[in-house]
Scaffold this motif. Sequence first.
Motif, PDB file in Angstrom:
ATOM      1  N   GLY A  76       0.738  -1.287  -0.008  1.00 56.02           N
ATOM      2  CA  GLY A  76      -0.013   0.190  -0.042  1.00 56.02           C
ATOM      3  C   GLY A  76       0.778   1.266   0.088  1.00 56.02           C
ATOM      4  N   ASN A  77       2.193   1.173  -0.105  1.00 53.47           N
ATOM      5  CA  ASN A  77       2.969   2.330  -0.116  1.00 53.47           C
ATOM      6  C   ASN A  77       2.690   3.131  -1.388  1.00 53.47           C
ATOM      7  N   PRO A  78       2.725   4.630  -0.964  1.00 50.88           N
ATOM      8  CA  PRO A  78       2.423   5.350  -2.447  1.00 50.88           C
ATOM      9  C   PRO A  78       3.128   5.270  -3.543  1.00 50.88           C
ATOM     10  N   VAL A  79       4.568   4.796  -3.515  1.00 52.25           N
ATOM     11  CA  VAL A  79       5.477   4.750  -4.628  1.00 52.25           C
ATOM     12  C   VAL A  79       5.042   3.668  -5.370  1.00 52.25           C
ATOM     13  N   VAL A  80       3.978   2.670  -5.039  1.00 49.08           N
ATOM     14  CA  VAL A  80       3.603   1.730  -5.717  1.00 49.08           C
ATOM     15  C   VAL A  80       2.675   2.059  -7.079  1.00 49.08           C
ATOM     16  N   ASP A  81       1.753   2.915  -6.693  1.00 51.95           N
ATOM     17  CA  ASP A  81       1.006   3.814  -7.460  1.00 51.95           C
ATOM     18  C   ASP A  81       1.632   4.823  -8.128  1.00 51.95           C
ATOM     19  N   LYS A  82       2.367   5.588  -7.487  1.00 50.25           N
ATOM     20  CA  LYS A  82       3.092   7.089  -8.098  1.00 50.25           C
ATOM     21  C   LYS A  82       3.888   6.768  -9.199  1.00 50.25           C
ATOM     22  N   ILE A  83       4.906   5.733  -8.707  1.00 45.17           N
ATOM     23  CA  ILE A  83       6.145   5.713  -9.775  1.00 45.17           C
ATOM     24  C   ILE A  83       5.917   4.318 -10.510  1.00 45.17           C
ATOM     25  N   GLY A  84       5.049   3.428  -9.652  1.00 47.26           N
ATOM     26  CA  GLY A  84       5.104   1.935 -10.305  1.00 47.26           C
ATOM     27  C   GLY A  84       6.374   0.895  -9.523  1.00 47.26           C
ATOM     28  N   ILE A  85       6.594   1.303  -8.420  1.00 51.46           N
ATOM     29  CA  ILE A  85       7.787   0.443  -8.021  1.00 51.46           C
ATOM     30  C   ILE A  85       7.212  -1.102  -7.582  1.00 51.46           C
ATOM     31  N   ARG A  86       7.918  -1.898  -7.970  1.00 49.25           N
ATOM     32  CA  ARG A  86       7.376  -3.379  -7.777  1.00 49.25           C
ATOM     33  C   ARG A  86       8.481  -4.117  -6.988  1.00 49.25           C
ATOM     34  N   SER A  87       9.728  -3.664  -6.902  1.00 46.05           N
ATOM     35  CA  SER A  87      10.843  -4.375  -6.042  1.00 46.05           C
ATOM     36  C   SER A  87      11.714  -3.459  -5.510  1.00 46.05           C
ATOM     37  N   TYR A  88      12.392  -3.821  -4.401  1.00 45.26           N
ATOM     38  CA  TYR A  88      13.052  -3.030  -3.532  1.00 45.26           C
ATOM     39  C   TYR A  88      14.271  -3.805  -2.961  1.00 45.26           C
ATOM     40  N   LEU A  89      15.342  -3.089  -2.851  1.00 43.79           N
ATOM     41  CA  LEU A  89      16.487  -3.680  -2.139  1.00 43.79           C
ATOM     42  C   LEU A  89      17.169  -2.634  -1.432  1.00 43.79           C
ATOM     43  N   GLY A  90      17.503  -2.715  -0.211  1.00 42.08           N
ATOM     44  CA  GLY A  90      18.091  -1.820   0.669  1.00 42.08           C
ATOM     45  C   GLY A  90      18.615  -2.102   1.781  1.00 42.08           C
ATOM     46  N   ALA A  91      19.840  -1.436   2.188  1.00 42.58           N
ATOM     47  CA  ALA A  91      20.737  -1.679   3.201  1.00 42.58           C
ATOM     48  C   ALA A  91      20.914  -0.449   4.012  1.00 42.58           C
ATOM     49  N   PRO A  92      21.056  -0.352   5.367  1.00 42.41           N
ATOM     50  CA  PRO A  92      21.251   0.818   6.244  1.00 42.41           C
ATOM     51  C   PRO A  92      22.648   1.204   6.213  1.00 42.41           C
ATOM     52  N   LEU A  93      22.847   2.542   6.217  1.00 40.43           N
ATOM     53  CA  LEU A  93      24.214   3.148   6.680  1.00 40.43           C
ATOM     54  C   LEU A  93      24.539   3.591   8.016  1.00 40.43           C
ATOM     55  N   ILE A  94      25.184   2.594   8.633  1.00 43.39           N
ATOM     56  CA  ILE A  94      25.295   2.766  10.129  1.00 43.39           C
ATOM     57  C   ILE A  94      26.891   3.204  10.399  1.00 43.39           C
ATOM     58  N   ASP A  95      26.942   4.252  11.226  1.00 41.47           N
ATOM     59  CA  ASP A  95      28.189   4.672  11.172  1.00 41.47           C
ATOM     60  C   ASP A  95      28.762   3.848  12.553  1.00 41.47           C
ATOM     61  N   ASP A  96      30.108   4.377  12.869  1.00 37.11           N
ATOM     62  CA  ASP A  96      30.967   3.540  13.984  1.00 37.11           C
ATOM     63  C   ASP A  96      30.206   3.675  15.312  1.00 37.11           C
ATOM     64  N   GLU A  97      29.233   4.728  15.792  1.00 39.81           N
ATOM     65  CA  GLU A  97      28.492   4.862  17.143  1.00 39.81           C
ATOM     66  C   GLU A  97      27.357   4.131  17.046  1.00 39.81           C
ATOM     67  N   GLY A  98      26.890   3.517  15.857  1.00 36.07           N
ATOM     68  CA  GLY A  98      25.582   2.823  15.961  1.00 36.07           C
ATOM     69  C   GLY A  98      24.509   3.660  15.239  1.00 36.07           C
ATOM     70  N   ASN A  99      24.613   4.780  14.998  1.00 39.10           N
ATOM     71  CA  ASN A  99      23.706   5.601  14.222  1.00 39.10           C
ATOM     72  C   ASN A  99      23.281   5.207  12.672  1.00 39.10           C
ATOM     73  N   THR A 100      22.096   5.066  12.719  1.00 41.65           N
ATOM     74  CA  THR A 100      21.677   4.739  11.221  1.00 41.65           C
ATOM     75  C   THR A 100      21.678   6.158  10.325  1.00 41.65           C
ATOM     76  N   LEU A 101      22.456   6.480   9.528  1.00 40.23           N
ATOM     77  CA  LEU A 101      22.262   7.781   8.778  1.00 40.23           C
ATOM     78  C   LEU A 101      21.329   7.820   7.538  1.00 40.23           C
ATOM     79  N   GLY A 102      21.164   6.567   7.000  1.00 32.60           N
ATOM     80  CA  GLY A 102      20.126   6.416   5.814  1.00 32.60           C
ATOM     81  C   GLY A 102      20.310   5.259   5.340  1.00 32.60           C
ATOM     82  N   THR A 103      20.252   5.094   4.123  1.00 36.55           N
ATOM     83  CA  THR A 103      20.185   3.834   3.247  1.00 36.55           C
ATOM     84  C   THR A 103      20.989   3.961   2.055  1.00 36.55           C
ATOM     85  N   VAL A 104      21.191   2.833   1.286  1.00 35.30           N
ATOM     86  CA  VAL A 104      21.644   2.732  -0.064  1.00 35.30           C
ATOM     87  C   VAL A 104      20.744   1.723  -0.660  1.00 35.30           C
ATOM     88  N   CYS A 105      19.756   1.913  -1.836  1.00 38.87           N
ATOM     89  CA  CYS A 105      19.136   0.977  -2.188  1.00 38.87           C
ATOM     90  C   CYS A 105      18.892   0.997  -3.744  1.00 38.87           C
TER      91      CYS A 105
END
Length: 197
Positions: free
Chosen positions: A125-154
């Motif tokens: 039900g995510n908006p990107v399914v209808d708005k952009i037509g996304i059907r598949s996703y692969l992502g991993a977190p960007l975690i710094d040395d202090e354990g903070n998750t800064l974002g992702t690569v996907c």
Amino acid sequence: MSMPESEFRLTITPDDPGATERAKRLRDLGIGNLPDPEFDELAHELTELTGAPYAMVNFIDEEHQYFAGLAAPTPDAASQAIAGASEAPEVGREMDRDHGYCPHVVVRGKALVLGDVCDYPRFAGNPVVDKIGIRSYLGAPLIDDEGNTLGTVCVVDTETHDWGRPGLEIIKGMAAKVMDRIRERNAGIQSGNSLQG
């Protein structure tokens, strides 16, 4: 008939108690809402490695996501990739925090592999399914040395994918590569500050 609250909550963006601290950490690292040629290059590398048309290096604050690194097909190629599309989906550098799957990766702190987003009620039900037509996703977190998750690569695609273990290894490897670049930059900033002091 109304949907039970538990089912409704499955499709919304998860609570993100670390958003404020993450935004501060990103500012401290000098990562903001500007395109970054080095991250663009890594995103392009990711499209070549996975065969997906879209790749992002994504940083998330309290309100939005920003693709400091972005690889996307030209508008003509994108419209051909979506059967029956009259115009190409526009993928800009910025996206609301309730769009896409990266906020889930950030909150979980773990990679997310969705071969077909429609197979998962939580994500279909995510908006990107209808708005952009996304059907598949692969992502991993960007975690710094202090354990903070800064974002992702996907990477995302308008077609389904069997990402499998190779896809997971590629996305985790790229997350490590992006974090290495961020560490190198931070070390340069720290040494520059110590020289001035």
